[in-house]
Enzyme design. Sequence first.
Site, PDB file in Angstrom:
ATOM      1  N   THR A 162      37.575 -22.337  50.801  1.00  0.00           N
ATOM      2  CA  THR A 162      38.390 -22.113  51.647  1.00  0.00           C
ATOM      3  C   THR A 162      38.190 -23.421  52.580  1.00  0.00           C
ATOM      4  OG1 THR A 162      38.189 -19.844  51.467  1.00  0.00           O
ATOM      5  CG2 THR A 162      39.029 -20.886  53.819  1.00  0.00           C
ATOM      6  N   GLY A 185      31.966  -9.800  60.671  1.00  0.00           N
ATOM      7  CA  GLY A 185      30.995 -10.793  60.485  1.00  0.00           C
ATOM      8  C   GLY A 185      31.108 -11.094  59.161  1.00  0.00           C
ATOM      9  N   CYS A 210      33.035 -15.281  55.842  1.00  0.00           N
ATOM     10  CA  CYS A 210      34.245 -15.698  55.962  1.00  0.00           C
ATOM     11  C   CYS A 210      34.942 -15.821  57.295  1.00  0.00           C
ATOM     12  CB  CYS A 210      35.202 -14.821  54.855  1.00  0.00           C
ATOM     13  SG  CYS A 210      34.376 -15.061  53.247  1.00  0.00           S
TER      14      CYS A 210
HETATM   15  C1  UGA Z   1      37.298 -11.295  53.883  1.00  0.00           C
HETATM   16  C2  UGA Z   1      38.793 -11.018  53.239  1.00  0.00           C
HETATM   17  O1  UGA Z   1      38.989  -9.686  53.529  1.00  0.00           O
HETATM   18  C3  UGA Z   1      38.953 -11.298  51.821  1.00  0.00           C
HETATM   19  O2  UGA Z   1      40.304 -11.135  51.557  1.00  0.00           O
HETATM   20  C4  UGA Z   1      38.707 -12.880  51.803  1.00  0.00           C
HETATM   21  O3  UGA Z   1      39.149 -13.293  50.290  1.00  0.00           O
HETATM   22  C5  UGA Z   1      37.341 -13.092  51.986  1.00  0.00           C
HETATM   23  O4  UGA Z   1      37.023 -12.926  53.527  1.00  0.00           O
HETATM   24  C6  UGA Z   1      37.152 -14.707  51.989  1.00  0.00           C
HETATM   25  O5  UGA Z   1      37.559 -15.401  52.804  1.00  0.00           O
HETATM   26  O6  UGA Z   1      36.473 -14.935  51.080  1.00  0.00           O
HETATM   27  P1  UGA Z   1      34.838 -10.102  53.359  1.00  0.00           P
HETATM   28  O7  UGA Z   1      34.220 -11.025  54.321  1.00  0.00           O
HETATM   29  O8  UGA Z   1      34.257  -9.908  52.094  1.00  0.00           O
HETATM   30  O9  UGA Z   1      36.601 -10.613  52.903  1.00  0.00           O
HETATM   31  O10 UGA Z   1      34.758  -8.768  53.930  1.00  0.00           O
HETATM   32  P2  UGA Z   1      35.932  -7.482  54.721  1.00  0.00           P
HETATM   33  O11 UGA Z   1      35.905  -6.631  53.862  1.00  0.00           O
HETATM   34  O12 UGA Z   1      37.233  -8.546  55.200  1.00  0.00           O
HETATM   35  O13 UGA Z   1      35.243  -7.426  55.968  1.00  0.00           O
HETATM   36  C7  UGA Z   1      34.825  -8.700  56.932  1.00  0.00           C
HETATM   37  C8  UGA Z   1      34.205  -8.029  58.285  1.00  0.00           C
HETATM   38  O14 UGA Z   1      35.277  -7.285  58.974  1.00  0.00           O
HETATM   39  C9  UGA Z   1      33.029  -7.053  58.076  1.00  0.00           C
HETATM   40  O15 UGA Z   1      31.898  -7.353  58.950  1.00  0.00           O
HETATM   41  C10 UGA Z   1      33.717  -5.529  58.360  1.00  0.00           C
HETATM   42  O16 UGA Z   1      32.570  -4.841  58.729  1.00  0.00           O
HETATM   43  C11 UGA Z   1      34.621  -6.105  59.250  1.00  0.00           C
HETATM   44  N1  UGA Z   1      35.821  -4.942  59.616  1.00  0.00           N
HETATM   45  C12 UGA Z   1      36.605  -4.629  58.519  1.00  0.00           C
HETATM   46  C13 UGA Z   1      35.939  -4.191  60.690  1.00  0.00           C
HETATM   47  O17 UGA Z   1      34.692  -4.385  61.579  1.00  0.00           O
HETATM   48  N2  UGA Z   1      36.880  -3.288  60.809  1.00  0.00           N
HETATM   49  C14 UGA Z   1      37.913  -3.051  59.684  1.00  0.00           C
HETATM   50  O18 UGA Z   1      38.797  -2.291  59.899  1.00  0.00           O
HETATM   51  C15 UGA Z   1      37.552  -3.818  58.385  1.00  0.00           C
END
Ligand code: UGA
Length: 434
Positions: free
Chosen positions: A123, A259, A262
């Site tokens: 990224t 958190g 990413c």
């Molecule tokens: C994120 C993106 O979702 C991916 O599409 C992207 O490829 C990736 O970053 C990246 O740039 O490599 P990721 O960091 O693995 O993926 O995790 P997510 O599932 O997106 O969650 C990120 C954070 O948001 C977590 O801390 C999660 O607890 C929080 N979150 C997520 C919430 O607080 N509420 C939600 O409704 C969803």
Amino acid sequence: MKLCIIGSGYVGLVSGACFAEVGHHVVCVDNNEKKVAQLLKGEVPIYEPGLEELLHRNVAAGRLSFTTSTEEGVDKSDVVFIAVPTPPQPDGSVDLSYIEKVAREIAAVLKPGQYRVIVDKSTVPVKTGEKVADTIRRYNKGGAEFDVVSNPEFLREGCAVPDLMKPDRIVIGGNSERAVALMQKIYEPFMAPVLVTDINSAELIKHAANSFLALKISYINAVARICEASGADVEKVADGIGSDKRIGRNFLNAGIGYGGSCFPKDIAAFIAISEDLGVPFTLLKEVEKINSTQRERFIAKIREALWVLKDKKIAVWGLTFKPDTDDVRSSVAVQVVQDLVAEGADVIAYDPKGTEKAIEFQLIQGARVAKSPLEAAQGAEALVIATEWNEFTAVDLAELKNAMHTPLIFDGRNLLNPETVRNAGFQYTSIGRS
Ligand code: UGA
């Protein structure tokens, strides 16, 4: 096709395994000798559901190999992916020195008469592809032919394998027809919609997508505050707005904030590049602010109930930044532990997968760890749920109440059902639910 992936971190390893799974021949290159030795022995350095089987199967089939030699990888491949870290700098901008170094290394081993497509999968801020191409041109003394392509990844940790095997879309940003045609061939077996753009647009898609998802989370967290102040229920509000197809219910789960490795980094980087380009993206500053104050508000709720945190025995369930991963980088759960320890609380944490890494990276100094949720809760004056692992929903509430000194639960992920928990005799506080 013959592919090389430089960088065997999260993105590089999962991409390498999935490309091999659909029949490509993949060489994974990493300069960390210890990691390569581990991979050659069949050990997987990260926990990601399905990855280990995929790696073993494809190594056994002779389609996947590991080396520390960039020259070997570049020589053996038609397309070379760069998947090295792009960490944040103190001002939020991205440290592109790993990318630049790899670009020079590739240029140094390109041989006259070779044609290679160099793909940026890490990224990066918009316009990085142009700089990678300039660098390779400058250091490629033999005059080999090459094209640079941007191919951002959209993998979520915890479900990276299915995300890659069945993607919503594949973005290929390239300015050369020859390179784009090769990239389309690589992705043909995945049978997913392919969007072909110029390099700058592809790079922007990645930052804009992650920022939008973070914006959705901060939006619902801000709504949760209004729910708390007015007696409404954020889950119901999220269902109500999320069932509008234009909005969608995903990423509208209120909690203690986002958190991981990413979102925090990418939002800061997008703000920094927008400022560099003279068009500051101020909306994203508010997204960041809501995110960090969400955790502070949560700690304030605990303080309000317990009055003094010093010497209070507090159990914390969850250390990883989300469930189904062992990743504790920039985890809000870890920050909650640090906040509580800083106030003098006696914290005992439990996480199904993240404990080892949290200790190894010295993230939870001053806290103790437990081997099960109930062990953590033994004698606790409060329980904090910081990551929504499924395992926690299976804990018997009567046993939990017996184990605890005082039946107080602070659910930072809205994991439990308020009615069930209150009926079991707990004082229960969650996010945006009265
Ligand atoms: C994120 C993106 O979702 C991916 O599409 C992207 O490829 C990736 O970053 C990246 O740039 O490599 P990721 O960091 O693995 O993926 O995790 P997510 O599932 O997106 O969650 C990120 C954070 O948001 C977590 O801390 C999660 O607890 C929080 N979150 C997520 C919430 O607080 N509420 C939600 O409704 C969803």
